[in-house]
Design a protein around this motif. Structure first.
Motif, PDB file in Angstrom:
ATOM      1  N   HIS A 265     -26.225 -13.617  22.801  1.00  0.00           N
ATOM      2  CA  HIS A 265     -27.601 -13.393  22.363  1.00  0.00           C
ATOM      3  C   HIS A 265     -28.385 -12.890  23.560  1.00  0.00           C
TER       4      HIS A 265
ATOM      5  N   ILE B 139     -29.796 -20.744  18.770  1.00  0.00           N
ATOM      6  CA  ILE B 139     -30.953 -19.949  19.204  1.00  0.00           C
ATOM      7  C   ILE B 139     -32.232 -20.783  19.102  1.00  0.00           C
ATOM      8  N   GLU B 140     -32.357 -21.494  18.002  1.00  0.00           N
ATOM      9  CA  GLU B 140     -33.567 -22.307  17.830  1.00  0.00           C
ATOM     10  C   GLU B 140     -33.643 -23.413  18.883  1.00  0.00           C
TER      11      GLU B 140
ATOM     12  N   TYR C 175     -41.346 -16.878  18.999  1.00  0.00           N
ATOM     13  CA  TYR C 175     -40.063 -16.160  18.978  1.00  0.00           C
ATOM     14  C   TYR C 175     -40.106 -15.017  17.974  1.00  0.00           C
TER      15      TYR C 175
ATOM     16  N   GLU D 246     -38.125 -11.296  16.562  1.00  0.00           N
ATOM     17  CA  GLU D 246     -36.794 -10.675  16.585  1.00  0.00           C
ATOM     18  C   GLU D 246     -36.900  -9.151  16.608  1.00  0.00           C
TER      19      GLU D 246
ATOM     20  N   GLY E 194     -35.985 -12.047  20.775  1.00  0.00           N
ATOM     21  CA  GLY E 194     -34.524 -12.031  20.652  1.00  0.00           C
ATOM     22  C   GLY E 194     -34.100 -10.655  20.184  1.00  0.00           C
TER      23      GLY E 194
ATOM     24  N   PHE F  21     -32.253 -12.512  25.051  1.00  0.00           N
ATOM     25  CA  PHE F  21     -33.673 -12.855  24.970  1.00  0.00           C
ATOM     26  C   PHE F  21     -34.458 -12.007  25.979  1.00  0.00           C
TER      27      PHE F  21
ATOM     28  N   THR G 227     -31.290  -8.372  18.686  1.00  0.00           N
ATOM     29  CA  THR G 227     -29.995  -8.433  17.996  1.00  0.00           C
ATOM     30  C   THR G 227     -29.548  -7.046  17.540  1.00  0.00           C
TER      31      THR G 227
END
Lengths: 249, 249
Positions: A75, A27-28, B182, B184, A50, A77, A52
């Motif tokens: 994942h 992901i990074e 980014y 989450e 992101g 995004f 989740t």
């Protein structure tokens, strides 16, 4: 031809993923790849969320008219055009940035910035052997998306990007003729040539569908497009973007 | 880490090119790479104009406030959001597509499509060992750009892409912190954390400038941005886009 170009040319949409999550390092790497893209005057006018939380993913899948791969992927995004950061900065620095941030120019800049970043993310994922699918269907209801992801003013969630280990891979549809997309020194002025290219492309697309459906499907590209565009979609967008404080003048 | 990701992460802007033109095969590979990008609902809502005429290149350089590399490069592409094609298609197929094409939704689609294609082009060029620089400066005067390139209704030249053999390569400026770009599951809600990240980034950027200017330059990112955004630019854009028949409702 080198490997990177081969990969770019070989892009195929993946809408069917294995049940296997990306790890934090993957992901990074994807996000850092996005960040390495060019950005207009260094504004970096985008954010990436992101998702989740399984409940949120299911809600997003519903918004995208039950496209299962929005919930089921490695994942997910969401790429956002983001001028909120610059609004905060204006206040921090005691400068009046309102007219800039509300302009169509800066709205365009933020959409371009987010898209360049997203395409870098997509290619980085593919370089790792993962598959991707962009999800414009989130735009069916950006009010709801914004509520789910707690999106502030001056941010527009533009599209999702589902990433994961491919369970099956789509075919690559032929693109418009090179000569129709690429013009030299001026936009194609000859309307007859322009239409001829579209007809030639229609034949190619019909052949593509025929070969894949044993002759059952034989629609043309211009037919598909005209049909789709004759039903205006997402007409709330103008007001939504304006309500977010962008594209106002 | 694989070579493609290394290349994506290593991107640096090139504004200084050798006097050496791309050959037709290189140009075709770059354009075909652009075309391989994802496109919203297969609309392919963009066009690419390659500018080779030296007079036109000089005019474009002037519009971009005399950035010499707009005229002096291996090849100069202009990426356009393009719904003109779909207007022609509506007439060919006898369908009323006007409301769709005039919508903010389809304007966004065309800007995203053109940008995804452009980033593929940029990476394909870099994969060949070429350097690139995006040129947003064309937007200083899109009336003039459109006149030079004979741009029809429902087309917006978004930016240029100068490509060529690098004579010198810029440094890579550090990007915003990963945690700031980014998020989450929801957009960062903690304003103190958000501002702290910006301050941390300011220190990084100051260090970057100090190291490169023997301490002469030490501006912050938030300072740069606030200063730039306090002078609204290209405020004609809203009307220009509307005059082209896009982003109207």
């Amino acid at each position: 031809m080198n490997e990177m170009i081969e990969r770019i040319l070989a892009h195929r949409t993946v809408r069917d993923f294995e049940e296997r999550h990306l790890n934090p390092e993957q992901i990074e790497t994807i996000v850092r790849s996005a960040q390495a893209a060019s950005t207009s005057s260094f504004v970096q006018a985008y954010s990436i969320i992101g998702v989740t939380d399984p409940d949120k993913k299911r809600e997003l899948a519903k918004i995208a008219r039950n496209q299962h791969f929005v919930a089921e992927n490695g994942h997910f995004f969401v790429f956002c055009a983001d001028l909120h950061r610059h609004d905060v900065i204006g206040k921090m620095e005691g400068k009046d940035v309102a007219a800039s941030l509300e302009s169509t120019e800066k709205f365009m800049v933020s959409v371009v910035d987010a898209s360049l970043a997203a395409q870098n993310a997509a290619l980085a994922a593919e370089a790792m052997g993962l598959g991707i699918c962009y999800v414009g269907g989130l735009r069916n209801d950006l009010e709801k998306v914004s509520e789910l992801l707690k999106i502030p003013d001056k941010v527009i969630p533009l599209f999702g990007l589902a990433v994961g280990y491919p369970a099956s891979v789509n075919d690559q549809k032929p693109r418009l003729p090179f000569e129709h997309i690429y013009h030299e020194n001026e936009y194609q002025q000859n309307n007859a040539v322009y239409k001829e290219q579209l007809k030639q492309y229609n034949e190619e697309i019909q052949e593509y569908y025929r070969a894949r459906t044993e002759g059952e499907r034989c629609d043309t590209w211009t037919g598909q497009m005209a049909e789709m565009l004759s039903h205006p979609q997402r007409m709330y967008m103008h007001d939504f973007v304006e309500k977010q404080g962008m594209n106002k003048h």
